[in-house]
Scaffold this motif. Structure first.
Motif, PDB file in Angstrom:
ATOM      1  N   UNK A  28       0.834  -1.206   0.000  1.00 49.62           N
ATOM      2  CA  UNK A  28       0.000   0.000   0.000  1.00 49.62           C
ATOM      3  C   UNK A  28       0.874   1.263   0.000  1.00 49.62           C
ATOM      4  N   UNK A  29       1.915   1.271   0.820  1.00 46.04           N
ATOM      5  CA  UNK A  29       2.823   2.430   0.841  1.00 46.04           C
ATOM      6  C   UNK A  29       3.473   2.642  -0.525  1.00 46.04           C
TER       7      UNK A  29
ATOM      8  N   UNK B  13     -12.344   0.428   1.144  1.00 48.40           N
ATOM      9  CA  UNK B  13     -12.530  -0.362  -0.064  1.00 48.40           C
ATOM     10  C   UNK B  13     -13.046  -1.751   0.281  1.00 48.40           C
ATOM     11  N   UNK B  14     -13.861  -2.285  -0.597  1.00 49.82           N
ATOM     12  CA  UNK B  14     -14.266  -3.689  -0.501  1.00 49.82           C
ATOM     13  C   UNK B  14     -14.271  -4.258  -1.910  1.00 49.82           C
ATOM     14  N   UNK B  15     -13.856  -5.503  -2.013  1.00 47.61           N
ATOM     15  CA  UNK B  15     -13.741  -6.176  -3.313  1.00 47.61           C
ATOM     16  C   UNK B  15     -15.049  -6.072  -4.097  1.00 47.61           C
TER      17      UNK B  15
ATOM     18  N   UNK C 164     -13.091  -2.732  -7.680  1.00 46.81           N
ATOM     19  CA  UNK C 164     -11.921  -2.809  -6.799  1.00 46.81           C
ATOM     20  C   UNK C 164     -11.444  -4.246  -6.681  1.00 46.81           C
ATOM     21  N   UNK C 165     -10.136  -4.436  -6.804  1.00 52.39           N
ATOM     22  CA  UNK C 165      -9.519  -5.755  -6.639  1.00 52.39           C
ATOM     23  C   UNK C 165      -8.163  -5.577  -5.966  1.00 52.39           C
ATOM     24  N   UNK C 166      -7.655  -6.637  -5.376  1.00 49.74           N
ATOM     25  CA  UNK C 166      -6.304  -6.665  -4.800  1.00 49.74           C
ATOM     26  C   UNK C 166      -6.095  -5.530  -3.787  1.00 49.74           C
ATOM     27  N   UNK C 167      -6.889  -5.522  -2.744  1.00 50.56           N
ATOM     28  CA  UNK C 167      -6.845  -4.467  -1.728  1.00 50.56           C
ATOM     29  C   UNK C 167      -5.630  -4.644  -0.818  1.00 50.56           C
TER      30      UNK C 167
END
Length: 142
Positions: free
Chosen positions: A62-63, A84-86, A121-124
């Motif tokens: 994430x960073x 976020x949610x997939x 959204x994917x790959x959170x």
């Protein structure tokens, strides 16, 4: 047939053995239940440690996404800041349009993700508490 003292002793020993057998069996069952409980607890601890290590790795991802200028977005559902949610659709708040697949997206709450082929959204990856200071600095620079 005459009863001898040895017969009486053998019969007494057999009775004692039979009466204690149930207690021994119960004790063995309790011991097995305790071992299974301990094994389940150890598995639970191991899973939590694995999740914690995974969260730390995802926080670094994430960073990196923040460092690489991810696109700040809002969810289309609330048009506000939300975790976020997939599978949730996202949009670019400046252009009010969907984003290209593969784009790195983020929000000011510390969530990052990739836009999937269908615009969701994917790959959170989320920022953990240990990386909060660095995240705040990166966010303030934007």
């Amino acid at each position: 047939m005459k009863l001898k003292t040895s017969h009486i002793l053998l019969a007494s020993a057999a009775l004692i053995f039979l009466s204690n057998g149930e207690r021994v069996r119960g004790s063995l069952e309790k011991g097995e239940a305790i071992r299974q409980e301990q094994s389940s607890f150890n598995d639970y601890i191991r899973q939590n440690r694995t999740k914690a290590r995974m969260a730390e790795k995802l926080s670094k991802v994430a960073l990196d996404r923040y460092r690489n200028n991810c696109i700040l977005v809002r969810t289309a559902k609330t048009t506000g800041e939300d975790y976020f949610s997939e599978g949730t659709r996202v949009m670019n708040p400046r252009l009010s349009q969907t984003l290209r697949p593969g784009a790195f997206i983020c929000n000011s709450l510390g969530d990052t993700a990739i836009v999937s082929e269908n615009g969701t959204i994917a790959d959170i990856a989320r920022i953990t508490m240990t990386d909060q200071e660095e995240f705040k600095q990166l966010l303030s620079q934007r």
